[in-house]
Motif scaffolding. Structure first.
Motif: not given
Lengths: 952, 259
Positions: A10, A16, A18-22, B94-95, B139, B141, B186
């Motif tokens: 994204r 920037n 970014q890599v998002v992991a879901r 992520t950031a 990490q 989340d 989220l």
């Protein structure tokens, strides 16, 4: 439960990467949607509990849902069983919230002859596909998901004898390749002609056209001639966005002008440094408007300064501007229609910038009410529809039964507008009824103004108390018991939703107690209940001439909440202790139980007061308790009013009239002016007082999230037309503040009356009211303190507290006040200023719509009245504005206004300031001046009946 | 006629649909389900006790040093003191973050963990001692505090520190008017209420209860507590299984049981 990792790459706001992991959980037990399926779970987990049961089930793909939502939603044997895939719905939701809502209601409500189910294919282990992130396009992935799901379903359902068939609306080659069963929407429509009118036309994909032409027309390629483009092409989205960033293009909402449809405005911000400064850019002519429709968010480019011009002051109808032909046949010049425009040049003003539309950022099309025009029908199945909304162009539709629909009002959706076609094309959703039918026309008014006409949902009705509900001793224990007080209500005759009542009590020679009792709606409508939801969507009760669309079910509005005489009712009371001059010493608020002693009309109350006064002057003391308190109230009200006037409150006026309705024939026989009595003013005074006191209280406790109402102070410019109008009548107006304005208006009224002009004062007040903006609701946290001002009432803070039965804002205020008093905790959504402001905005919107609807209804009935009175109606009218080719006149007797067109051969010239017009025959017409007009009705089936005013 | 309200056909819906029409959350869980948990004990050899804990995509490493002699000046003569350090790897979200410890959120989380274990560890067993708990989020989340508590509990067990019970934490989010157990990043936003609850699963006592933002009324608080307790019990089963497996492995390696 297996879990898969989904990775996205994204770009953030700053650019920037970014890599998002879901995580993505896959399940085995999710229902497949079939009623008879033995291996899947019987009930789902969500709101969509529908199941499909027919042998063949249609699985629409995303194009089918997005384009053909109306057709898919139709109850029809060919479309009886639908299975929506989660992957399809995901795309639908991201593309169109509106269509998604439609599907959502299809899935959550049960309908006779229609079964819809959902299958969460992306979370079901067997049908999940992993998206490799090596350049697989999203569309390709979504299509594969659909194919995989349908393949699996067919395999899964073999034992129960069911079959899943993809319903598609685009080229089906990939389904053909993969060998999955499919059917196109077009095929279904061809098999079932009655569905054809719901079919939305769309651009064929070039791919599909190639296939067709390669199969059939290869031998003679000349035969397929490309239609001529009438409009310039839109820029690609990427280019438009880059242009906006580079400030080459600007984005804004497109609004056609009210008088002249060939001219539209887009309000944009031209200077990046000054964000608050907005400039109106004119978009003149069809080619520059480039297929924009009212409400669209468009991207515009400015034209060179040499082409900048003044806003037109001509009145041009859609009809006059329209070119009545189909694009395929005729060649047309688009700019020809406005060759003779006359400019109103004011030396001290710069011309407005003009621009042209280069791209559409967002379409804001809605269903439009329209009528099929007979003129456009040339045999065949297509015809042009004339929308009721004058700012919307004619729409081309196709239907097998088009000839039966001539002259009927229909609801239409626009599907597309090609650059090769002058008119947009759309399809009919449903038939409303014959034009000129009162019912149908009223429905048109409601639809066009977005007023919900549906019944209250079962869930909402379920929130109501039982019919035998009564005030109990329990209520009296927890509330103030005010049943002994002499409370009475004063309302217009025939009022069933009585939401306010008053009482008056003398404490001692210096002090009196006044109680304002408001129906306690929140006792019945709990926050967040289905009923509350419904009421908040409705926003307010809409009053039309012959009916009203209520905000709350009639059991509440007409019975349990209505403060009827002699009945015990729950109320929210404001008890104000004041001295004889009406200065408040102490105010208290509380929930109470009251018993109104009498529900009076304004007239009845006035008669009682008058008689009692007469009696007292003859030395007879008044004995009746109700009359005594009415007199006390009237006394205080006078003082309150005097004080309010001294503070600078305005007396405003509207041209509205009252209809005299003959009950037996349900016909309007005549109109009359509203009569304002002392008692009207008395009730108004106490309501204003209660509102102000409540607003202060609320603001003290919730400085950030109080629901208030403000009326912005008009700027000097806004008063310019008013000052000019007054000047042309020979008066000077002082608009420096509201007090001076009110005083000078009163002076003019007096002077005019002395000259024998009874109506001038009222007329000026009407013009003054028009030149101000409307009062609006807002959340106190969103606006700075000085802007809380209510200019018209000269109140520093103001709110609406007194009519919770018919306004949702008051319901919210009641909740806030309850929280102030510690009766209930404030719901979370009301604690947030922004959320509160969203509520306020929504209510403002609904109020505006309600107002427009009731005006339209009044107009409709006035037209009916005119029709009955025949052609020879001649009335005195007053000029309120002078245009280049006509006059805007107001007919005081009927409270209607319209445009008098003046032909070129009758007109001479308009003077510099636009306040006078000289005719060829030497007559000079001035703003505010009186003219005689002849009124006749021009009825054409394709639009609402039009009132034509002609100068005599 | 009047300008109608905006009900255009254009434009997708904004934001996420947190609960789908089929009742699934954004990642496919039901509202009562917690994320997949993986954990192991004794991951770091130099620490006295350590654990690696994974709850969905939230990954945490915990290390326990002690009971040992106090490193600083402060100590209690009749019981042990607990110290906790909570840090987040710069690459956890992520950031990319600028700091990795010492910010307000980390400090707050460290204090929560410290207070919580002060109540559960049998401190009187270790007078004049110090127990250090280091938690690092690898990490993030969502639910880092939950993961930190659970990981620290495992690490303390691994270190053989005497505790009265396990401590299991679980959080509850509130989206689309429903409670969801164990919200991920989220589902947990700063504008929504979130309840983090830590309980001792055997005795059912509440060790810590934190509520970010407000809930509408008492009833919804009660139901949020129910969701959290049910979620914590789900997590506890995994933790207990893992501890038993680890202990059996230890016994096996010493030849004390035959597996």
């Amino acid at each position: 439960m297996p879990v898969r990792e989904k990775l996205f790459i994204r770009k953030s706001h700053r650019g920037n990467v970014q890599v998002v992991a879901r995580e993505h959980y896959l399940r085995k037990e999710l229902p497949c949607g079939a009623l008879k399926c033995a291996s899947c779970e019987k009930t789902g987990h969500g709101k969509a509990q529908g199941r499909v049961s027919e042998a063949s089930v249609l699985v629409p793909d995303q194009e089918a849902v997005l384009r053909q939502a109306d057709l898919i939603g139709k109850v029809h044997p060919a479309l009886s069983d639908l299975l929506f895939l989660q992957s399809v719905l995901r795309v639908v939701r991201s593309k169109s919230a509106d269509v998604y809502e439609q599907v959502q209601s299809m899935l959550t409500t049960t309908m006779e002859g229609k079964r819809a189910a959902i299958f969460s294919n992306e979370n079901r282990e067997e049908t999940y596909l992993h998206r490799s992130h090596t350049g697989e396009s999203e569309e390709y992935y979504d299509r594969n998901l659909l194919i995989a799901a349908v393949k699996w379903l067919n395999q899964h359902w073999t034992s129960i004898g069911m079959k899943a068939i993809i319903l598609t609306d685009s080229n089906a080659s990939s389904y053909l390749e993969e060998d999955v069963p499919y059917v196109t929407v077009k095929k279904i429509c061809e098999d079932h002609h009655e569905l054809l009118e719901l079919y939305a036309e769309h651009d064929e994909l070039p791919e599909a056209m190639d296939i067709e032409s390669s199969n059939e027309n290869r031998s003679n390629p000349q035969k397929t001639k490309r239609p001529r483009a009438v409009y310039p092409d839109y820029l690609p989205e990427r280019k438009a966005k880059a242009g906006i960033r580079a400030r080459r293009y600007f984005q804004g909402t497109y609004h056609p002008s009210a008088y002249d449809v060939t001219e539209a405005t887009v309000t944009v911000c031209l200077e990046p440094k000054n964000k608050s400064k907005r400039t109106q850019v004119l978009i003149v002519g069809r080619e520059n408007q480039n297929r924009s429709i009212d409400g669209d968010v468009v991207v515009i480019e400015l034209l060179p300064k040499s082409e900048w011009r003044f806003p037109s002051n001509l009145a041009v109808d859609q009809e006059a501007a329209d070119i009545d032909s189909d694009s395929e046949e005729a060649e047309v010049t688009l700019s020809g229609s406005r060759a003779k425009s006359e400019k109103l040049k004011a030396a001290d003003r710069d011309p407005s910038p003009t621009g042209r539309v280069v791209a559409i950022a967002q379409r804001n099309w809605r269903p439009y009410c329209a009528t099929i025009s007979e003129k456009s029908l040339k045999g065949g199945e297509t015809a042009l529809c004339v929308p009721i909304d004058r700012s919307v162009p004619k729409i081309r539709v196709r239907s097998r039964r088009i000839s039966q629909l001539i002259g009927k009002r229909v609801l239409i959706i626009i599907d597309k507008w090609d650059r090769t076609s002058i008119h947009p094309s759309g399809h009919i959703i449903r038939e409303i009824g014959p034009s000129e039918d009162k019912e149908a026309e009223t429905e048109v008014i409601l639809i066009e103004n977005g007023i919900p006409t549906r019944k209250f949902s079962d869930a909402a009705m379920g929130c109501l108390p039982v019919e035998s509900w009564r005030v109990t001793e329990e209520h009296c224990k927890t509330r103030w018991d005010l049943r002994e007080l002499t409370i009475c209500s004063v309302d217009p005759p025939g009022c069933t939703d009585i939401d306010d009542a008053l009482h008056f009590r003398r404490i001692n020679t210096d002090e009196v107690e006044v109680g304002v009792h408001i129906a306690d709606v929140t006792a019945f409508v709990g926050h967040g209940s289905a009923l509350d939801q419904e009421a908040s969507e409705r926003g307010c009760t809409v009053y039309l001439v012959d009916r009203r669309i209520e905000m709350l079910p009639s059991l509440l509005s007409g019975n349990f909440c209505s403060l009827q005489g002699g009945e015990e009712r729950l109320a929210f009371s404001a008890i104000l202790r004041m001295n004889n001059n009406g200065n408040i010493k102490r105010s208290e608020f509380g929930r109470s139980v009251i018993k109104s002693k009498a529900a009076l009309t304004y007239e009845m109350a006035q008669n009682r007061i008058d008689e009692a006064r007469k009696g007292e002057s003859q030395g007879k003391p008044t004995t009746d308790e109700v009359t005594k308190s009415l007199m006390g109230l009237a006394e205080i009200a006078k003082k309150l009013r005097a004080r309010r006037m001294a503070a600078g409150a305005l007396i405003l006026a509207s041209p509205e009239v009252k209809f005299k309705i003959e009950e037996a024939r349900d016909e309007i026989t005549d109109v009359a002016m509203y009569q304002v009595r002392e008692t009207n003013r008395m009730v108004e005074e106490f309501m204003l007082l209660a509102n102000i006191v409540v607003a202060e209280k609320m603001l003290k406790h919730f400085p950030q999230c109080a629901m208030l109402r403000r009326h912005p102070k008009p700027s000097e410019e806004m008063f310019e037309p008013l000052i000019r109008a007054a000047k042309s009548a020979g008066f000077d107006l002082d608009v420096s503040n509201s007090k001076r304005l009110n005083e000078s208006l009163a002076e003019i009224e007096k002077a005019a009356k002395a000259r024998g002009d009874e109506y001038l004062g009222t007329l000026l007040r009407i013009v003054a009211t028009r030149s101000m903006t409307q009062a609006v609701y807002f959340s106190s946290g969103e606006v700075s303190d000085p802007e809380y001002l209510h200019y018209g009432l000269a109140a520093p803070v103001y709110t609406h507290f007194t009519s919770p039965i018919r306004r949702y804002a008051d319901v919210l205020v009641h909740r806030l006040l309850s929280a102030c008093l510690g009766y209930a905790s404030l719901p979370m959504s009301l604690q947030d200023s922004q959320r509160m402001n969203q509520y306020a905005e929504a209510i403002n919107q609904r109020h505006r719509c309600a107002q427009y609807a009731s005006r339209a209804s009044t107009l409709l009935h006035t037209v009916l009245l005119f029709k009955r009175q025949g052609d020879k109606l001649e009335e005195a009218a007053r000029i309120i504005r002078i245009l280049g080719n006509g006059l805007v006149v107001l007919v005081p007797r009927y409270g209607v206004e319209g445009i008098v067109h003046i032909d070129d051969d009758a007109k001479a010239r308009v003077d510099e300031t636009g306040s006078a017009m000289t005719l060829k025959d030497g007559r000079t017409l001035r703003v505010l001046g009186e003219v005689k007009v002849r009124i006749r009705i021009d009825s054409a089936p394709e639009r609402m009946d039009k009132v034509i005013y002609e100068l005599m | 006629m009047a300008p109608p309200p905006k009900r255009g056909r254009g434009g997708g819906a904004r934001g996420l649909e947190y609960i789908s029409l089929d009742g699934l959350r954004v990642d496919g869980r039901l509202h009562t389900e917690v994320r997949k948990i993986r954990c192991s004990l004794g991951t770091l050899s130099r620490a006295d006790g350590s654990a690696y804990y994974e709850q969905g995509n939230t990954r945490v490493l915990a290390a326990v040093y002690g009971p040992r002699e106090p490193t600083g000046r402060d100590f209690e003569h009749d019981k042990a003191i607990v110290k906790c350090e909570f840090s987040t790897a710069m690459f956890a979200s992520t950031a990319r973050r600028r700091t990795w410890k010492g910010d307000r959120k980390s400090t707050a989380a460290a204090i929560v963990v410290q207070r919580l274990f002060e109540g559960v560890i049998l401190l009187a067993e270790y007078p004049r001692c110090q127990i250090d708990i280091y938690v690092q989020v690898l990490q993030n989340d969502g639910g880092t505090l939950v993961a930190a508590v659970n990981a620290a509990c495992l690490a303390l067990i691994n270190a053989g520190v005497a505790m009265s019970d396990y401590v299991v934490a679980c959080s509850v989010g509130y989206v689309d008017n429903t409670f969801v157990a164990d919200p991920n990043s989220l589902e947990s936003g700063s504008d929504r209420p979130e309840l983090t609850l830590a309980i001792t699963p055997h005795s059912g006592k509440i060790c810590s209860c934190q509520l970010v933002s407000k809930l509408a009324d008492d009833a919804s608080f009660e139901s949020a507590m129910q969701y959290a307790t049910a979620g914590a019990k789900q997590i506890f089963q995994v933790l207990e299984y893992e501890v038993k497996k680890y202990s059996l492995g230890l016994l096996d390696s010493r030849g004390m049981v035959a597996l």
